[in-house]
Design a protein around this motif. Structure first.
Motif, short mmCIF file in Angstrom:
data_model
loop_
_atom_site.label_atom_id
_atom_site.label_comp_id
_atom_site.label_asym_id
_atom_site.label_seq_id
_atom_site.Cartn_x
_atom_site.Cartn_y
_atom_site.Cartn_z
N LYS A 132 -53.09 -33.17 9.97
CA LYS A 132 -54.39 -33.27 10.38
C LYS A 132 -54.36 -34.64 11.40
N MET A 133 -53.44 -35.68 11.07
CA MET A 133 -53.40 -36.76 11.90
C MET A 133 -52.92 -36.41 13.15
N ILE A 134 -51.81 -35.58 13.26
CA ILE A 134 -51.26 -35.00 14.55
C ILE A 134 -52.51 -34.29 15.51
N ASP B 169 -43.97 -33.00 5.90
CA ASP B 169 -43.31 -31.77 6.51
C ASP B 169 -44.15 -31.03 7.54
N ASP B 170 -45.36 -31.42 7.61
CA ASP B 170 -46.17 -30.78 8.61
C ASP B 170 -45.79 -30.50 10.06
N THR C 50 -36.04 -30.81 12.44
CA THR C 50 -36.71 -29.44 12.25
C THR C 50 -37.21 -28.83 13.64
N LEU C 51 -37.07 -29.84 14.55
CA LEU C 51 -37.87 -29.71 15.82
C LEU C 51 -36.78 -29.18 17.06
N PRO C 52 -36.73 -28.04 17.06
CA PRO C 52 -35.13 -27.65 18.08
C PRO C 52 -35.73 -27.66 19.45
N SER C 53 -37.06 -27.66 19.75
CA SER C 53 -37.37 -27.91 21.25
C SER C 53 -37.74 -29.17 21.70
N LEU C 54 -37.34 -30.13 21.02
CA LEU C 54 -37.51 -31.45 21.33
C LEU C 54 -36.75 -31.68 22.49
N ARG C 55 -37.15 -32.37 23.64
CA ARG C 55 -36.45 -33.11 24.82
C ARG C 55 -36.74 -34.56 24.99
N ARG C 56 -37.63 -35.07 24.39
CA ARG C 56 -37.80 -36.67 24.65
C ARG C 56 -38.22 -37.26 23.46
N LEU C 57 -37.79 -38.40 22.80
CA LEU C 57 -38.05 -38.86 21.51
C LEU C 57 -37.91 -40.32 21.46
N ASP C 58 -39.01 -41.16 21.25
CA ASP C 58 -39.23 -42.35 21.44
C ASP C 58 -39.51 -42.67 20.01
N LEU C 59 -38.49 -43.46 19.38
CA LEU C 59 -38.64 -44.05 18.05
C LEU C 59 -38.40 -45.73 17.97
#
Length: 286
Positions: A7-9, A36-37, A62-71
Motif C-alpha cells: 500500500k505504501m509503495i 514481502d509485498d 526477489t527483484l531480478p529486473s533491478l538495475r539501480r539500487l540506492d540504500l
C-alpha cells in the motif's frame, strides 16, 4: 517501526498494480523493514530507499529486473541476498555498517555491476559530505579485494578504476630498469704496476726508499728472534738451578742488538740475577 508495504509503495508511486511499477523512490521515511509485498514488483528497475533505518535487505533478492539500487545512509550490516541481483548495474551502500570485506566474494556473480559506492567519493559523490564510509573501507586491501571479486566494476566510490589501472600501468612502465644502468661497472684497479714510474715522478720519492724499509723490517725481525732465544735460554738455566747448584753456569751475555735500540752486551745475569728474568717470550712478527 515503519514497514514498507504494498500500500505504501502504491501511494508513493501513484501506481495501482505493483507488477507494473518500474521505479520506487522513498527517501527519509524511517523505514526499518520491507515486507514481502515488494516481491510482486517483478518489473522494478530502480529502487531508492536512502536515509531510512533498514538493517536487512534479503527480501530484495526477489527483484531480478533491478538495475539501480540506492540504500545509502541506513543501518545495514548484512547485504546478503544482493548477490542474486545479477542485472544490477549501480549499487549505493554508503553510510551503512558493512564491516566484512568477505561480502565482495559473495558478489562475484554480479557481472553487470559497473558502479559501486561503499564510501565517500568527495566531489564526485552523489551525496557529498557526511559519514559515508562503511567500516570495510578501512581495510588496507579494500580496493584490491573489490577488484579481485568484481572485475567489471568501473567506478568505485567515485574513482574511475580504469583510469587508476591505466596510471598504475604507466607508472610501472616508467619504473622499468634501464639495461645499461643495471649493467655492472667495469672493474678497474686503483694502481697498476705500469704507473709506478709516474707515481715516483710525481711524489719525488725514489723506489729505493721502499726497498730500504723492507730491509730494515727484516733486520728488526731477526733481532727479535735473537732476543727471544736469549730469554728462553735464561729460563732453562733457572729451571736447572737446583740440580746444578754451585756449578751452574753463568750466562755470559744476553745481547739486545743495538739496531733494536739496545746498548750492547748485558753482563751479570748469572746466579741470582737470572731469577729476576721472568718475562714471557717475545713473538716474532708475521
Amino acid at each position: 517501526m515503519t514497514t514498507l508495504t504494498g500500500k505504501m509503495i502504491k501511494v508513493a508511486t501513484g501506481e495501482y498494480d505493483l507488477e507494473t511499477i518500474r521505479a520506487i523512490d522513498i527517501d527519509g521515511a524511517d523505514i526499518e523493514r520491507i515486507n514481502d509485498d515488494i516481491s510482486q514488483c517483478q518489473t522494478l528497475e530502480r529502487l531508492t530507499l536512502s536515509n531510512n533505518c533498514l538493517r536487512n535487505v534479503r527480501v530484495l533478492a526477489t527483484l531480478p529486473s533491478l538495475r539501480r539500487l540506492d540504500l545509502s545512509h541506513n543501518r545495514i550490516f548484512d547485504i546478503g541476498g544482493l548477490e542474486a541481483l545479477v542485472n544490477l548495474e549501480y549499487l549505493d551502500l554508503r553510510g551503512n555498517m558493512v564491516s566484512d570485506v568477505g561480502v565482495f566474494a559473495n558478489m562475484a556473480g554480479m557481472a553487470a555491476l559497473r558502479q559501486l559506492w561503499m564510501g565517500s567519493g568527495g566531489a564526485n559523490s552523489p551525496h557529498p559530505g557526511g559519514p559515508d564510509k562503511n567500516p570495510c573501507c578501512e581495510h588496507p586491501s579494500y580496493f584490491a579485494i573489490v577488484r579481485q571479486h568484481l572485475p567489471n566494476v568501473e567506478m568505485l566510490d567515485g574513482e574511475d578504476l580504469r583510469l587508476r589501472q591505466f596510471c598504475g600501468d604507466a607508472l610501472l612502465d616508467d619504473l622499468q630498469p634501464d639495461p645499461e644502468a643495471a649493467a655492472p661497472l667495469p672493474h678497474e684497479r686503483w694502481f697498476e704496476a705500469s704507473q709506478a714510474d709516474e707515481f715516483v715522478s710525481r711524489t719525488g720519492e725514489p723506489v729505493e726508499i721502499i726497498q730500504e724499509g723492507e730491509e730494515e723490517l727484516d733486520a728488526i725481525q731477526d733481532a727479535v728472534k735473537d732476543t727471544n732465544f736469549a730469554l728462553v735460554r735464561a729460563e732453562r738455566l733457572l729451571a736447572n738451578d737446583d740440580e746444578v747448584g754451585a756449578k751452574r753456569p753463568r750466562l755470559a751475555a744476553a745481547r739486545v742488538p743495538q739496531r733494536m735500540g739496545g746498548s750492547g752486551p748485558v753482563t751479570g745475569l748469572g746466579g741470582p740475577a737470572l731469577k729476576s728474568l721472568r718475562r714471557p717470550a717475545l713473538k716474532t712478527g708475521a
